[in-house]
Motif scaffolding. Structure first.
Motif, PDB file in Angstrom:
ATOM      1  N   ARG A  52       0.873  -1.175   0.000  1.00 20.70           N
ATOM      2  CA  ARG A  52       0.000   0.000   0.000  1.00 20.70           C
ATOM      3  C   ARG A  52       0.898   1.209   0.000  1.00 20.70           C
ATOM      4  NH1 ARG A  52       2.960   0.029   3.827  1.00 20.70           N
ATOM      5  NH2 ARG A  52       2.430   0.346   6.004  1.00 20.70           N
ATOM      6  N   SER A  53       0.332   2.324  -0.511  1.00 26.36           N
ATOM      7  CA  SER A  53       1.118   3.551  -0.495  1.00 26.36           C
ATOM      8  C   SER A  53       0.220   4.739  -0.188  1.00 26.36           C
ATOM      9  CB  SER A  53       1.838   3.740  -1.829  1.00 26.36           C
ATOM     10  OG  SER A  53       2.614   4.893  -1.807  1.00 26.36           O
ATOM     11  N   CYS A  54      -0.627   5.139  -1.162  1.00 29.83           N
ATOM     12  CA  CYS A  54      -1.378   6.387  -0.989  1.00 29.83           C
ATOM     13  C   CYS A  54      -2.507   6.279   0.036  1.00 29.83           C
ATOM     14  CB  CYS A  54      -1.956   6.821  -2.330  1.00 29.83           C
ATOM     15  SG  CYS A  54      -3.298   5.752  -2.912  1.00 29.83           S
ATOM     16  N   ALA A  55      -3.115   5.106   0.154  1.00 23.94           N
ATOM     17  CA  ALA A  55      -4.277   4.881   1.029  1.00 23.94           C
ATOM     18  C   ALA A  55      -5.506   5.678   0.583  1.00 23.94           C
ATOM     19  CB  ALA A  55      -3.955   5.174   2.490  1.00 23.94           C
ATOM     20  N   HIS A  56      -5.498   6.170  -0.630  1.00 19.72           N
ATOM     21  CA  HIS A  56      -6.640   6.954  -1.116  1.00 19.72           C
ATOM     22  C   HIS A  56      -7.051   6.600  -2.544  1.00 19.72           C
ATOM     23  CE1 HIS A  56      -5.578   9.357   2.405  1.00 19.72           C
ATOM     24  NE2 HIS A  56      -6.845   9.718   2.385  1.00 19.72           N
ATOM     25  N   GLY A  57      -6.835   5.370  -2.941  1.00 22.27           N
ATOM     26  CA  GLY A  57      -7.360   4.917  -4.225  1.00 22.27           C
ATOM     27  C   GLY A  57      -6.670   5.485  -5.444  1.00 22.27           C
ATOM     28  N   ILE A  58      -5.442   5.922  -5.311  1.00 19.41           N
ATOM     29  CA  ILE A  58      -4.752   6.565  -6.424  1.00 19.41           C
ATOM     30  C   ILE A  58      -3.542   5.788  -6.922  1.00 19.41           C
ATOM     31  CG2 ILE A  58      -3.409   8.632  -7.060  1.00 19.41           C
ATOM     32  CD1 ILE A  58      -6.447   9.026  -7.031  1.00 19.41           C
ATOM     33  N   CYS A  59      -2.796   5.171  -6.016  1.00 16.06           N
ATOM     34  CA  CYS A  59      -1.540   4.535  -6.464  1.00 16.06           C
ATOM     35  C   CYS A  59      -1.758   3.147  -7.064  1.00 16.06           C
ATOM     36  CB  CYS A  59      -0.545   4.459  -5.312  1.00 16.06           C
ATOM     37  SG  CYS A  59      -0.975   3.228  -4.063  1.00 16.06           S
ATOM     38  N   GLY A  60      -2.845   2.489  -6.703  1.00 19.04           N
ATOM     39  CA  GLY A  60      -3.156   1.178  -7.271  1.00 19.04           C
ATOM     40  C   GLY A  60      -2.361   0.031  -6.677  1.00 19.04           C
ATOM     41  N   SER A  61      -1.700   0.243  -5.534  1.00 19.74           N
ATOM     42  CA  SER A  61      -0.813  -0.821  -5.039  1.00 19.74           C
ATOM     43  C   SER A  61      -1.481  -1.840  -4.122  1.00 19.74           C
ATOM     44  CB  SER A  61       0.394  -0.204  -4.331  1.00 19.74           C
ATOM     45  OG  SER A  61      -0.034   0.535  -3.216  1.00 19.74           O
ATOM     46  N   ASP A  62      -2.689  -1.577  -3.628  1.00 24.40           N
ATOM     47  CA  ASP A  62      -3.250  -2.510  -2.640  1.00 24.40           C
ATOM     48  C   ASP A  62      -4.475  -3.271  -3.171  1.00 24.40           C
ATOM     49  OD1 ASP A  62      -4.911  -0.294  -2.661  1.00 24.40           O
ATOM     50  OD2 ASP A  62      -5.292  -0.340  -0.500  1.00 24.40           O
ATOM     51  N   LEU A  72      -9.600  -2.578  -4.087  1.00 20.00           N
ATOM     52  CA  LEU A  72      -8.522  -1.882  -3.390  1.00 20.00           C
ATOM     53  C   LEU A  72      -8.869  -1.870  -1.909  1.00 20.00           C
ATOM     54  CD1 LEU A  72      -8.114   1.253  -5.721  1.00 20.00           C
ATOM     55  CD2 LEU A  72      -6.769  -0.865  -5.753  1.00 20.00           C
ATOM     56  N   CYS A  74      -7.965   0.023   0.339  1.00 20.85           N
ATOM     57  CA  CYS A  74      -8.168   1.376   0.869  1.00 20.85           C
ATOM     58  C   CYS A  74      -9.473   2.001   0.406  1.00 20.85           C
ATOM     59  CB  CYS A  74      -6.991   2.272   0.482  1.00 20.85           C
ATOM     60  SG  CYS A  74      -6.870   2.579  -1.295  1.00 20.85           S
TER      61      CYS A  74
END
Ligand code: SF4
Ligand code: F3S
Ligand code: FES
Length: 232
Positions: A52-62, A72, A74
């Motif tokens: 996880r990175s941004c925790a706001h639905g933007i980075c796409g990592s989770d 996601l 987050c």
């Protein structure tokens, strides 16, 4: 509220195969699943591994499989998931550890479609102009955050992981239909190969899975038509 997280765990240094582990977590109903996973990691078992990175639905990592559906962590609230929540890694890529999968092949497909503007024409004195209608043509596919939810929910991809996958096609679409770009023919050639767009059987799982509400199947159909009729 109290929820039970049932998480599929795998540590390649210790486990022969994946195993399920259960955790009781006290959460607010409006907490996201990501908050619950953080609670487990910070207070119960620091070895739990996820991205996880941004925790706001933007980075796409989770992106992970939550109650059997790619989402996601987050962007989903615990109250919408019930008292017993299952969490697994995305399907189709090798598991590195717990909820982390190896996405090298995913990004190789992304790179293969040349996801950047190609235009060798001499630059004029001003920026390359584009009308609102021309911009609208590919607006939907600019929203992609490369989370992998589409590709890893596609049965054609599960059957053959050499299929370039919906995410790469969405990225190709974003440039193929950009009026300033001149690289459409190169990208369509890549997508017309054996493992390209024709592996898509119009199953629509990708569209259902996309957290950005991109019309993925429609974008794939538009690329197929561009190949068939040689017209952008
Ligand atoms: Fe994720 Fe949607 Fe992009 Fe697929 S198209 S990678 S589901 S954002
Ligand atoms: Fe797969 Fe989506 Fe096509 S789920 S088969 S890429 S419509
Ligand atoms: Fe960035 Fe969820 S942590 S999209």
């Amino acid at each position: 509220m109290k929820v039970e997280l049932r998480i599929k765990r795998f540590d390649p240094e210790k486990d022969q195969k994946p195993r399920w582990a259960d955790y009781q977590v006290e959460v607010e109903p409006t907490d996201r699943l990501l908050d619950a996973l953080h609670y487990v990691k910070w207070y119960q078992d620091g070895s739990l591994t996820f991205r996880r990175s941004c925790a706001h639905g933007i980075c796409g990592s989770d992106c992970m499989l939550i109650n059997g559906v790619n989402r996601l962590a987050c962007k989903v609230l615990v109250k919408d998931l019930g008292r017993r929540i299952t969490v697994e890694p995305m399907r189709g890529y090798p598991v590195v550890k717990d909820l982390v999968v190896d996405m090298e092949k995913f990004f190789a497909a992304y790179r293969a479609v040349k996801p950047y503007l190609i235009n060798d024409e001499p630059a004029g004195p001003r920026e390359r102009l584009q009308s609102p209608a021309e911009r609208e043509r590919y607006d939907d596919t600019t929203k992609c955050i490369l989370c992998g939810a589409c590709t890893t929910s596609c049965p054609s991809f599960w059957a053959n992981d050499d299929y370039i996958g919906p995410a790469a096609i969405v990225q190709a679409h974003r440039f193929i239909f950009d009026s300033r770009d001149r690289g459409a023919a190169e990208r369509l050639e890549v997508l017309n190969q054996r493992e390209g767009v024709w592996r898509c059987r119009t199953i629509f799982n990708c569209t259902d899975a996309c957290p950005r509400d991109i019309e993925v199947t429609r974008a794939i159909q538009e690329v197929k038509r561009a190949i068939l009729f040689q017209r952008i």
